[in-house]
Scaffold this active site. Structure first.
Site, PDB file in Angstrom:
ATOM      1  N   ASP A  65      -4.904  -4.184   2.521  1.00 29.06           N
ATOM      2  CA  ASP A  65      -6.086  -4.988   2.846  1.00 29.06           C
ATOM      3  C   ASP A  65      -6.186  -6.167   1.890  1.00 29.06           C
ATOM      4  OD1 ASP A  65      -7.353  -3.804   4.961  1.00 29.06           O
ATOM      5  OD2 ASP A  65      -9.175  -3.307   3.869  1.00 29.06           O
ATOM      6  N   PHE A  78      -1.724  -8.548  -3.108  1.00 33.60           N
ATOM      7  CA  PHE A  78      -1.779  -8.317  -4.558  1.00 33.60           C
ATOM      8  C   PHE A  78      -2.140  -9.557  -5.377  1.00 33.60           C
ATOM      9  CE2 PHE A  78       1.098  -4.834  -3.166  1.00 33.60           C
ATOM     10  CZ  PHE A  78       0.363  -3.756  -3.634  1.00 33.60           C
TER      11      PHE A  78
END
Length: 220
Positions: A65, A78
């Site tokens: 997500d 990330f």
């Protein structure tokens, strides 16, 4: 459907953009941006593809997500915008990078430079409501990003897939491991990093593989 995305990806994914589920997904996402606070900003939904053209693709890192806090998400898994504190998983990625290849912990969590070298930083879900993790899961994004992985598997060769955690590892079913190089480990989150993410040496192993195939290594 007309989608603003890097031209090489557009050619590869045009058929996907015409499918019914993608039309429904687009309508859902448009309504969410009109009525809710959604991350990343709309123009950055496909940032991972725009920064890593299909022709340059060498490595795929799969997240789940987008970050759902203010100013964090900018379309690369990330990664966070410059000036934003490192989320815990990103901090652990940098710790492993330092241990593996000796790179100092950077001052910015913006991984755009990786993307521009050919690292597709792909979240399985490309949008999220502010402060509501997983709020856009199971709306169609996963079908789209699974199709992206299948397209890479079919049209490319010698791509390195870095699959961290059970969710990312589940995507290995789309990858021909005779044709590509798949590295797996636990997720870099604080809950699991000490159980096999630290010490996995995925960054050096990626570059060793790329060099063995006559490809330019990634300057992590």
């Amino acid at each position: 459907m007309e989608v603003k995305i890097e031209e090489g990806w557009k050619k590869q994914l045009n058929e996907e953009f015409e499918k019914d589920y993608f039309t429904e997904l687009s309508a859902f996402v448009r309504e969410e941006y009109n009525t809710q606070r959604i991350y990343p900003p709309g123009k950055l939904i496909f940032n991972a593809f725009d920064q890593c053209p299909f022709e340059k693709l060498k490595v795929v890192i799969i997240g789940q997500d987008p970050y759902h806090g203010p100013g964090q998400a900018h379309g690369l898994c990330f990664s966070v915008n410059d000036g934003i504190p490192f989320p815990p998983s990103l901090r652990n990625i940098f710790k492993e990078l330092n241990s593996d290849v000796g790179k100092p912990i950077p001052e910015t969590g913006d991984l755009t430079d990786w993307a521009r070298q050919g690292v597709l930083l792909l979240n399985a879900t490309l949008t999220v409501r502010a402060h509501q993790a997983a709020s856009h899961q199971k709306k169609g994004w996963e079908q789209f990003t699974d199709a992206v992985i299948e397209k890479i598997n079919k049209e490319k060769e010698n791509v390195v897939f870095l699959l961290w955690g059970n969710y990312a590892i589940s995507k290995s079913k789309f990858i021909d491991q005779e044709k590509h190089f798949v590295l797996t480990s636990v997720h870099p989150s604080p809950l699991s990093a000490s159980r096999g993410f630290f010490g996995n040496k995925h960054f050096s192993r990626t570059n060793e593989f790329l060099v063995s195939k006559g490809l330019e290594p990634i300057n992590w």
